[in-house]
Design a protein around this motif. Structure first.
Motif, PDB file in Angstrom:
ATOM      1  N   THR A 123      74.038  24.668 101.154  1.00 53.52           N
ATOM      2  CA  THR A 123      75.266  25.214 100.576  1.00 53.52           C
ATOM      3  C   THR A 123      74.964  26.441  99.723  1.00 53.52           C
ATOM      4  OG1 THR A 123      76.539  23.170 100.642  1.00 53.52           O
ATOM      5  CG2 THR A 123      77.085  24.704  98.890  1.00 53.52           C
ATOM      6  N   GLU A 124      75.868  27.419  99.756  1.00 50.05           N
ATOM      7  CA  GLU A 124      75.723  28.652  98.987  1.00 50.05           C
ATOM      8  C   GLU A 124      76.775  28.738  97.897  1.00 50.05           C
ATOM      9  OE1 GLU A 124      75.792  31.951 101.657  1.00 50.05           O
ATOM     10  OE2 GLU A 124      73.814  31.520 102.493  1.00 50.05           O
ATOM     11  N   PHE A 125      76.463  29.518  96.858  1.00 55.11           N
ATOM     12  CA  PHE A 125      77.370  29.712  95.724  1.00 55.11           C
ATOM     13  C   PHE A 125      77.530  31.212  95.487  1.00 55.11           C
ATOM     14  CE2 PHE A 125      75.530  25.607  95.486  1.00 55.11           C
ATOM     15  CZ  PHE A 125      76.530  24.779  94.983  1.00 55.11           C
ATOM     16  N   ASN A 126      78.727  31.723  95.758  1.00 53.49           N
ATOM     17  CA  ASN A 126      79.028  33.132  95.541  1.00 53.49           C
ATOM     18  C   ASN A 126      79.561  33.319  94.129  1.00 53.49           C
ATOM     19  OD1 ASN A 126      78.344  33.933  98.182  1.00 53.49           O
ATOM     20  ND2 ASN A 126      80.365  33.339  98.938  1.00 53.49           N
ATOM     21  N   ILE A 127      78.941  34.197  93.377  1.00 53.17           N
ATOM     22  CA  ILE A 127      79.300  34.412  91.979  1.00 53.17           C
ATOM     23  C   ILE A 127      79.944  35.781  91.827  1.00 53.17           C
ATOM     24  CG2 ILE A 127      78.447  34.529  89.604  1.00 53.17           C
ATOM     25  CD1 ILE A 127      76.212  32.657  90.425  1.00 53.17           C
ATOM     26  N   PHE A 128      81.104  35.812  91.198  1.00 55.25           N
ATOM     27  CA  PHE A 128      81.857  37.047  90.970  1.00 55.25           C
ATOM     28  C   PHE A 128      81.888  37.327  89.470  1.00 55.25           C
ATOM     29  CE2 PHE A 128      83.160  35.198  94.925  1.00 55.25           C
ATOM     30  CZ  PHE A 128      83.337  36.269  95.788  1.00 55.25           C
ATOM     31  N   PHE A 129      81.377  38.479  89.068  1.00 50.70           N
ATOM     32  CA  PHE A 129      81.301  38.817  87.657  1.00 50.70           C
ATOM     33  C   PHE A 129      82.637  39.368  87.154  1.00 50.70           C
ATOM     34  CE2 PHE A 129      76.526  39.826  88.352  1.00 50.70           C
ATOM     35  CZ  PHE A 129      76.231  38.476  88.301  1.00 50.70           C
ATOM     36  N   ALA A 130      82.818  39.300  85.854  1.00 47.99           N
ATOM     37  CA  ALA A 130      83.993  39.867  85.193  1.00 47.99           C
ATOM     38  C   ALA A 130      83.520  40.945  84.222  1.00 47.99           C
ATOM     39  CB  ALA A 130      84.768  38.793  84.449  1.00 47.99           C
ATOM     40  N   PRO A 131      84.309  42.025  84.038  1.00 52.51           N
ATOM     41  CA  PRO A 131      83.854  43.119  83.163  1.00 52.51           C
ATOM     42  C   PRO A 131      83.810  42.743  81.683  1.00 52.51           C
ATOM     43  CG  PRO A 131      86.104  43.503  83.913  1.00 52.51           C
ATOM     44  CD  PRO A 131      85.596  42.313  84.671  1.00 52.51           C
ATOM     45  N   LYS A 132      84.587  41.746  81.294  1.00 58.94           N
ATOM     46  CA  LYS A 132      84.609  41.348  79.879  1.00 58.94           C
ATOM     47  C   LYS A 132      85.066  39.908  79.763  1.00 58.94           C
ATOM     48  CE  LYS A 132      89.257  43.313  79.331  1.00 58.94           C
ATOM     49  NZ  LYS A 132      90.094  44.270  78.545  1.00 58.94           N
ATOM     50  N   ALA A 133      85.017  39.407  78.554  1.00 57.77           N
ATOM     51  CA  ALA A 133      85.384  38.013  78.308  1.00 57.77           C
ATOM     52  C   ALA A 133      86.833  37.761  78.708  1.00 57.77           C
ATOM     53  CB  ALA A 133      85.192  37.673  76.837  1.00 57.77           C
ATOM     54  N   PRO A 134      87.125  36.590  79.289  1.00 59.40           N
ATOM     55  CA  PRO A 134      88.512  36.288  79.650  1.00 59.40           C
ATOM     56  C   PRO A 134      89.389  36.177  78.398  1.00 59.40           C
ATOM     57  CG  PRO A 134      87.139  34.335  79.866  1.00 59.40           C
ATOM     58  CD  PRO A 134      86.209  35.477  79.598  1.00 59.40           C
ATOM     59  N   ALA A 135      90.522  36.840  78.445  1.00 61.15           N
ATOM     60  CA  ALA A 135      91.445  36.750  77.308  1.00 61.15           C
ATOM     61  C   ALA A 135      92.022  35.352  77.197  1.00 61.15           C
ATOM     62  CB  ALA A 135      92.562  37.780  77.479  1.00 61.15           C
ATOM     63  N   ARG A 136      92.136  34.676  78.358  1.00 58.35           N
ATOM     64  CA  ARG A 136      92.740  33.340  78.372  1.00 58.35           C
ATOM     65  C   ARG A 136      91.948  32.409  79.296  1.00 58.35           C
ATOM     66  NH1 ARG A 136      99.105  33.711  79.094  1.00 58.35           N
ATOM     67  NH2 ARG A 136      98.938  31.645  78.152  1.00 58.35           N
TER      68      ARG A 136
END
Length: 456
Positions: free
Chosen positions: A288-301
């Motif tokens: 099994t594979e795990f695709n990771i998607f980054f975010a530019p900054k901390a989630p506001a919510r």
């Protein structure tokens, strides 16, 4: 003219007009002619290609004219029977984003195109085919982690294991979503994943420990020891629970930027606690594979969740025991104590499940339609995300009703003859049963009900 005769003449006139309209409509349909390039390709691209494409788990591709022509009978049968595209939720009850439902007009067009010989048509009118990233339903990930190959014995027994997948990032990073792509879609029943985060210098060797631990033979504490999860000083690292999950057919629920997600330290590991493989009659394996998607900054919510029913915060009534040769309905209820904004619901049952419905009853006695599944399908257990956030007022009672069929009429019944099936000390075995509604939500803020959850 008498009133009776007037009424009769009006009825005859209405009938004649209706008949004429019907004939004209049929005549209009008879005059419609469809080609793949101009009319059918857009329907296929929208409804079929996202799953039936290279790099996905579907058994064949449906992108080109040749692809579709080769599988005409299968396409026609499955769309007419509403088996494909798969979408168990009842659209007459509630709506969600990205619904996989073909319209009557689309089904008519495909049928008439096939009946007239499935003509390819003018290729200059063919729209550009959709572009997909191989190995993901969400797009190109920023990082992909792959578990070591796990051998599954062909002994027709469930497998429950725990493992970790170490990683090292360039720096502490915000993660928007983690998508699970099972390597063996036929056998991966469910995966619960957490994030282990090590402080700088807390652990030298992230890869030490056993590659897999059989959790049927070892409790969690001993499994943690075998995987060598602790810091070098014997303390436990930070654990971020339930960062991603998988069930058959699930597509990861990604929200618009700023909603959901979490921070990951530079050094850590994905902890699979646990991964469940269903019984197999042959020796096979999984990666099994795990695709990771980054975010530019901390989630506001950041989002959170609660589970109703089995292993959750509300009891199943009566106790989830389904005697042989019975069709039985169970209920679980929970009253929310503050205003929340509901984002996603995930119904869960096993092989005896037949019907599922969830709704809310507000303090003002209004009914909020959450989800209804008239024909439960174990193979497709989506995270259903609403088109917009749904406000659930404080004091609303969420009611979930599930019907289970433990008779010979249920083709998925794992036992023949039927035998008593129930929850069993938190067992997640395919042949035991579960009854859950998992709800992902935010604390309510004014105007949430107007916020779209679409990501495109």
């Amino acid at each position: 003219m008498s009133i009776f005769k007037k009424l009769l003449s009006i009825i005859l006139l209405l009938f004649t007009m209706s008949a004429c309209n019907s004939v004209n409509k049929d005549s209009a349909n008879d005059n419609l002619h469809f080609t793949f390039s101009e009319h059918i390709a857009p329907i296929i691209y929208k409804n079929c290609s996202p799953c039936h494409r290279p790099g996905s788990g579907a058994p064949f591709d449906l992108i080109t004219f040749e692809d579709v022509k080769e599988h005409l009978k299968t396409v026609q049968l499955t769309i007419n029977e509403r088996l494909m595209p798969p979408w168990p939720a009842d659209t007459a009850y509630s709506h969600f984003r990205d619904e996989k439902v073909m319209t009557k007009e689309e089904i008519f067009a495909v049928n008439k195109w096939i009946e007239e010989g499935a003509v390819e048509g003018d290729n200059s009118k063919l729209p550009s085919p959709p572009v997909f990233y191989s190995g993901s339903l969400l797009g190109k990930p920023d990082l992909t982690l792959k578990m070591k190959p796990y051998k599954i014995s062909g002994d027709n027994k469930d497998n429950f294991i725990m493992l970790k997948i170490p990683f090292e990032l360039e720096k502490d990073t915000f993660i928007r979503a983690i998508e699970i792509i099972p390597g063996n879609k036929k056998l991966v029943h469910h995966i619960n994943a957490h994030l282990i985060q090590y402080a700088a210098g807390a652990k030298k060797n992230y890869s030490s420990g056993k590659p897999f631990v059989d959790t049927e033979k070892s409790d969690k504490l001993h499994a943690f020891e075998a995987l060598e999860l602790k810091n070098d000083d014997g303390t436990y690292p930070l654990l971020t629970p339930s960062v991603t999950n998988y069930l058959p057919g699930v597509e990861t629920a990604m929200y618009p930027q700023g909603i959901g997600g979490f921070k990951a330290k530079k050094n850590g590991a994905i902890l699979l606690d646990n991964i469940h493989y269903g019984p197999s009659p042959i020796d096979t394996s999984d990666e099994t594979e795990f695709n990771i998607f980054f975010a530019p900054k901390a989630p506001a919510r950041p989002t959170t969740e609660f589970i109703l029913g089995t292993s959750g915060i509300s009891p199943v009534v009566p106790t989830l025991i389904i005697p042989p040769n019975e069709v039985k309905t169970f209920v679980t209820r929970f009253k929310v104590d503050s205003d929340i904004s509901l984002l996603t619901v995930n119904p869960h049952m096993h092989l005896l499940g037949k019907k599922f419905v969830a709704y809310g009853i507000t303090p003002g006695n209004d009914t909020l339609h959450l989800i209804r599944i008239n024909n439960w399908d174990f193979r497709w257990q989506y995270f259903y995300t609403f088109e917009k956030m749904m406000k659930i007022p404080a004091g609303t009672e969420i009611v979930v009703e599930g019907t289970f069929d433990n008779t010979v009429n249920n083709p998925l019944n794992p036992f023949n003859p039927p035998r008593t099936v129930s929850e069993r000390e938190g067992s997640m075995r395919t042949t035991d049963e579960m009854f859950q509604l998992i709800c992902t939500f935010l604390p309510y803020q004014s105007g949430d009900e107007n916020i779209s959850l679409k990501t495109k």
